[in-house]
Scaffold this active site. Structure first.
Site, PDB file in Angstrom:
ATOM      1  N   ASN A 120       0.846  -1.191   0.000  1.00  0.00           N
ATOM      2  CA  ASN A 120       0.000   0.000   0.000  1.00  0.00           C
ATOM      3  C   ASN A 120       0.878   1.236   0.000  1.00  0.00           C
ATOM      4  O   ASN A 120       2.007   1.187   0.477  1.00  0.00           O
ATOM      5  CB  ASN A 120      -0.836   0.042   1.280  1.00  0.00           C
ATOM      6  CG  ASN A 120      -2.018  -0.890   1.222  1.00  0.00           C
ATOM      7  OD1 ASN A 120      -2.639  -1.056   0.191  1.00  0.00           O
ATOM      8  ND2 ASN A 120      -2.330  -1.503   2.345  1.00  0.00           N
ATOM      9  N   ASP A 175      -7.772  -9.039  10.186  1.00  0.00           N
ATOM     10  CA  ASP A 175      -7.999  -7.624  10.503  1.00  0.00           C
ATOM     11  C   ASP A 175      -7.476  -7.405  11.922  1.00  0.00           C
ATOM     12  O   ASP A 175      -8.119  -7.784  12.909  1.00  0.00           O
ATOM     13  CB  ASP A 175      -9.492  -7.290  10.406  1.00  0.00           C
ATOM     14  CG  ASP A 175      -9.737  -5.799  10.564  1.00  0.00           C
ATOM     15  OD1 ASP A 175      -9.029  -5.158  11.368  1.00  0.00           O
ATOM     16  OD2 ASP A 175     -10.635  -5.267   9.869  1.00  0.00           O
TER      17      ASP A 175
HETATM   18  N1  CTP Z   1      -6.600  -2.511   9.834  1.00  0.00           N
HETATM   19  C1  CTP Z   1      -5.970  -3.535  10.509  1.00  0.00           C
HETATM   20  N2  CTP Z   1      -5.785  -4.738   9.895  1.00  0.00           N
HETATM   21  C2  CTP Z   1      -6.220  -4.944   8.627  1.00  0.00           C
HETATM   22  C3  CTP Z   1      -6.845  -3.888   7.924  1.00  0.00           C
HETATM   23  C4  CTP Z   1      -7.013  -2.682   8.555  1.00  0.00           C
HETATM   24  O1  CTP Z   1      -5.577  -3.349  11.665  1.00  0.00           O
HETATM   25  N3  CTP Z   1      -6.022  -6.114   8.065  1.00  0.00           N
HETATM   26  C5  CTP Z   1      -6.824  -1.208  10.505  1.00  0.00           C
HETATM   27  C6  CTP Z   1      -6.047  -0.059   9.909  1.00  0.00           C
HETATM   28  O2  CTP Z   1      -4.794   0.084  10.531  1.00  0.00           O
HETATM   29  C7  CTP Z   1      -6.969   1.112  10.168  1.00  0.00           C
HETATM   30  C8  CTP Z   1      -8.348   0.519  10.084  1.00  0.00           C
HETATM   31  O3  CTP Z   1      -8.167  -0.873  10.348  1.00  0.00           O
HETATM   32  O4  CTP Z   1      -6.826   1.611  11.486  1.00  0.00           O
HETATM   33  C9  CTP Z   1      -9.072   0.751   8.772  1.00  0.00           C
HETATM   34  O5  CTP Z   1      -8.476   0.053   7.767  1.00  0.00           O
HETATM   35  P1  CTP Z   1      -9.043  -0.064   6.264  1.00  0.00           P
HETATM   36  O6  CTP Z   1      -8.151  -0.987   5.543  1.00  0.00           O
HETATM   37  O7  CTP Z   1      -9.230   1.272   5.697  1.00  0.00           O
HETATM   38  O8  CTP Z   1     -10.425  -0.709   6.511  1.00  0.00           O
HETATM   39  P2  CTP Z   1     -11.061  -1.907   5.834  1.00  0.00           P
HETATM   40  O9  CTP Z   1     -11.917  -2.520   6.879  1.00  0.00           O
HETATM   41  O10 CTP Z   1     -10.045  -2.775   5.217  1.00  0.00           O
HETATM   42  O11 CTP Z   1     -11.987  -1.239   4.742  1.00  0.00           O
HETATM   43  P3  CTP Z   1     -11.736  -0.841   3.184  1.00  0.00           P
HETATM   44  O12 CTP Z   1     -10.405  -1.391   2.751  1.00  0.00           O
HETATM   45  O13 CTP Z   1     -12.872  -1.426   2.522  1.00  0.00           O
HETATM   46  O14 CTP Z   1     -11.751   0.661   3.154  1.00  0.00           O
END
Ligand code: CTP
Length: 400
Positions: A213, A310
């Site tokens: 990313n 997550d």
């Molecule tokens: N996060 C995490 N572990 C993951 C993905 C996300 O800890 N595997 C945390 C990020 O550090 C951030 C929050 O969750 O604080 C939001 O992450 P994001 O990737 O934007 O959310 P998603 O649920 O993946 O939603 P999308 O990608 O659909 O926007």
């Protein structure tokens, strides 16, 4: 509304004594002023043999004082007048002689008199030859000063001007600035342990390729720094970034989401606060090829992905979770998506920002979402955003 810099409204007397490191005091002065500090320079006569007062005068835009009997000060009470408004006296470099005099309460020139007549904290950054530093007399003097509440910053080890190697180098101006900022910062998170993720993750495809990313890590590192300034013990689990670890923060470097997940889960039971700033890859390659993949001759290659854990949602779902803070970087519908993410991950606080504004800009626009609603922060640098965020976290934790 203008947001304060880290040393705004702080009056600092910068004392410069006679050592080779006096040239570094000029950089330190610039850094202190750059952080918003009001700095009055006072030199010893010996210091003027290394760097002239004109240098410090030009950099501070203020007259520099050396002499007790300077008639530019009304009533000739320089020792009272100059320290009256000071929030701290910082002596950098502080020679062995200055430390000895101050430990004994001697006052035979303007700077030592100021140190004795002060009613504000005194911080010293020793700088001397290794043998002078190791001499039992210096050790005794430093011990006495510490007992009297004087804060000793350094010295560092390394190459010395005299050609020797060892303890005695003045701490670098940037590190001294960090210490001064720490010293003045309100200790809103004293005694708290804060665990945080930052940067991107890198999901390998083969030994030379992978997916990742876009994330510089600046925001996460700024939050780690602000938390440490607020007195927290900070552990930073960081994906691959080109940043050095903030001072006094424990950094654990990882590559993939699985590694980040493992390092977080290993430490999270100890944490009072968990802040997930990392841009974690949602998916990883199912099977990483141990050998470099060759270009396919017929058709395109197929890569199979599986979902990564997550991390934030998993931490928030623990039986006794720390106070969890998430980040939502969105390209549209910020408010709706951030609120949904907060609910879905079941966390008390989420920080929302629009990615168009987050990348490249010096000024960051972010909105906090919590049980009470939305709170736009003042548009500011990442360090200032981080400070506002830490203040908000501290206020929510106080209410718990
Ligand atoms: N996060 C995490 N572990 C993951 C993905 C996300 O800890 N595997 C945390 C990020 O550090 C951030 C929050 O969750 O604080 C939001 O992450 P994001 O990737 O934007 O959310 P998603 O649920 O993946 O939603 P999308 O990608 O659909 O926007």
């Amino acid at each position: 509304m203008e947001i304060n810099m880290e040393l705004t409204d702080k009056h600092i007397v910068l004392g410069v004594t006679g050592g080779v490191a006096a040239y570094k005091a000029a950089t330190l002065l610039r850094r202190l002023i750059g952080a918003g500090g009001e700095v009055q320079v006072v030199m010893t006569a010996a210091a003027t043999r290394f760097v002239t007062p004109v240098t410090f005068q030009a950099l501070s835009g203020k007259p520099v004082f050396v002499d007790m009997w300077d008639d530019r000060i009304v009533d000739n009470m320089a020792h009272i007048e100059l320290s009256r408004r000071a929030d701290a006296i910082l002596v950098a470099p502080a020679t062995a002689d200055f430390l000895a005099k101050t430990a004994q309460g001697q006052a035979d020139d303007l700077l030592s008199t100021l140190a004795l007549a002060r009613n504000c904290p005194l911080l010293v950054a020793p700088a001397m030859n290794r043998q002078m530093w190791e001499n039992p007399a210096t050790r005794r003097n430093v011990e006495l000063l510490r007992r009297d509440g004087v804060i000793c910053l350094g010295p560092d080890a390394g190459a010395q001007a005299c050609g020797e190697e060892g303890d005695g180098r003045m701490r670098e101006p940037e590190a001294l600035l960090e210490s001064i900022i720490d010293f003045f910062a309100p200790k809103l998170l004293a005694g708290k342990k804060l665990l945080l993720t930052a940067g991107p993750t890198f999901e390998a495809i083969d030994p030379v390729r992978g997916i990742t990313n876009l994330s510089s890590g600046h925001m996460g590192y700024a939050v780690a720094r602000a938390a440490r300034q607020a007195g927290a013990e900070v552990t930073l689990i960081s994906g691959p970034v080109a940043l050095s670890a903030p001072q006094d923060v424990t950094r654990v470097s990882v590559q993939s989401a699985l590694e980040m997940h493992a390092e977080v889960m290993r430490r999270v039971t100890d944490a009072d606060i968990f802040v997930a700033v990392a841009a974690v890859a949602d998916y990883r390659v199912e099977r990483i090829s141990p050998q470099k993949l060759k270009k396919a001759t017929g058709g395109l290659p197929e890569i199979h992905f599986v979902e990564n854990p997550d991390i934030l949602a998993e931490v928030a779902a623990l039986p006794n979770p720390p106070f969890c803070v998430g980040f939502a970087a969105e390209s549209e519908h910020l408010e709706t998506y951030a609120r949904q993410k907060r609910a879905r991950k079941n966390i008390p606080l989420i920080v929302g920002n629009l990615i168009q504004e987050a990348f490249g800009g010096a000024d960051n626009r972010v909105i906090l979402f919590d049980d009470a609603g939305s709170h736009p922060l003042l548009v500011a640098s990442k360090n200032q955003i981080a400070r506002q965020l830490i203040e908000h976290i501290a206020s929510l934790m106080e209410k718990k």
